[in-house]
Motif scaffolding. Structure first.
Motif, short mmCIF file in Angstrom:
data_model
loop_
_atom_site.label_atom_id
_atom_site.label_comp_id
_atom_site.label_asym_id
_atom_site.label_seq_id
_atom_site.Cartn_x
_atom_site.Cartn_y
_atom_site.Cartn_z
N UNK A 187 0.81 -1.22 0.00
CA UNK A 187 0.00 0.00 0.00
C UNK A 187 0.85 1.27 0.00
N UNK A 188 2.01 1.25 0.62
CA UNK A 188 2.84 2.45 0.70
C UNK A 188 3.85 2.59 -0.44
N UNK A 189 3.91 1.61 -1.33
CA UNK A 189 4.84 1.70 -2.45
C UNK A 189 4.25 2.57 -3.55
N UNK A 190 5.12 3.24 -4.26
CA UNK A 190 4.65 4.08 -5.36
C UNK A 190 5.10 3.52 -6.70
N UNK A 191 5.36 2.24 -6.75
CA UNK A 191 5.80 1.59 -7.97
C UNK A 191 4.67 1.55 -9.01
N UNK A 192 4.98 1.99 -10.22
CA UNK A 192 3.99 1.93 -11.29
C UNK A 192 3.58 0.49 -11.58
N UNK A 193 4.56 -0.41 -11.54
CA UNK A 193 4.28 -1.81 -11.82
C UNK A 193 3.31 -2.40 -10.78
N UNK A 194 3.55 -2.12 -9.53
CA UNK A 194 2.68 -2.62 -8.46
C UNK A 194 1.28 -2.03 -8.59
N UNK A 195 1.20 -0.75 -8.89
CA UNK A 195 -0.10 -0.10 -9.06
C UNK A 195 -0.87 -0.69 -10.23
N UNK A 196 -0.18 -0.91 -11.35
CA UNK A 196 -0.84 -1.51 -12.51
C UNK A 196 -1.36 -2.91 -12.19
N UNK A 197 -0.53 -3.69 -11.51
CA UNK A 197 -0.93 -5.06 -11.17
C UNK A 197 -2.13 -5.06 -10.22
N UNK A 198 -2.12 -4.17 -9.26
CA UNK A 198 -3.24 -4.08 -8.32
C UNK A 198 -4.52 -3.73 -9.07
N UNK A 199 -4.43 -2.84 -10.02
CA UNK A 199 -5.62 -2.46 -10.79
C UNK A 199 -6.16 -3.62 -11.61
N UNK A 200 -5.26 -4.42 -12.18
CA UNK A 200 -5.68 -5.59 -12.95
C UNK A 200 -6.42 -6.57 -12.04
N UNK A 201 -5.84 -6.85 -10.89
CA UNK A 201 -6.45 -7.81 -9.95
C UNK A 201 -7.82 -7.30 -9.50
N UNK A 202 -7.91 -6.04 -9.12
CA UNK A 202 -9.18 -5.49 -8.65
C UNK A 202 -10.22 -5.47 -9.77
N UNK A 203 -9.80 -5.17 -10.98
CA UNK A 203 -10.73 -5.16 -12.11
C UNK A 203 -11.29 -6.55 -12.37
N UNK A 204 -10.46 -7.55 -12.23
CA UNK A 204 -10.92 -8.93 -12.44
C UNK A 204 -11.91 -9.37 -11.37
N UNK A 205 -11.77 -8.80 -10.19
CA UNK A 205 -12.68 -9.17 -9.10
C UNK A 205 -13.98 -8.36 -9.10
N UNK A 206 -14.00 -7.24 -9.80
CA UNK A 206 -15.19 -6.36 -9.78
C UNK A 206 -16.50 -7.06 -10.11
N UNK A 207 -16.53 -7.97 -11.07
CA UNK A 207 -17.82 -8.63 -11.35
C UNK A 207 -18.32 -9.53 -10.22
N UNK A 208 -17.51 -9.73 -9.21
CA UNK A 208 -17.85 -10.68 -8.13
C UNK A 208 -18.28 -9.97 -6.85
N UNK A 209 -18.90 -8.82 -6.98
CA UNK A 209 -19.26 -8.06 -5.77
C UNK A 209 -20.35 -8.74 -4.94
N UNK A 210 -20.93 -9.81 -5.45
CA UNK A 210 -21.89 -10.56 -4.65
C UNK A 210 -21.18 -11.42 -3.60
#
Length: 61
Positions: free
Chosen positions: A23-46
């Protein structure tokens, strides 16, 4: 993507651990990967674990 073709509960737990560690890292790579993971989980809000994760980390995908 269908949420039942993988284990969204486990994916949310793993993503939560990853995001908590980075959470405290400012790495572009880490941020991009986090966004990919969260986007994949978005359809599963149930799934409560996914809903809680997306509430804690509301990054736009």
């Amino acid at each position: 993507m269908r949420c039942r073709t993988f284990e969204p509960e486990e994916a949310a737990r793993t993503a939560s651990r990853m995001l908590d560690m980075f959470v405290d890292l400012t790495s572009d790579r880490t941020t991009r990967r986090a966004r990919v993971v969260l986007a994949r989980l978005k359809p599963c809000t149930d799934v409560p674990e996914v809903r809680e994760l997306l509430t804690r980390y509301p990054m736009s995908a």
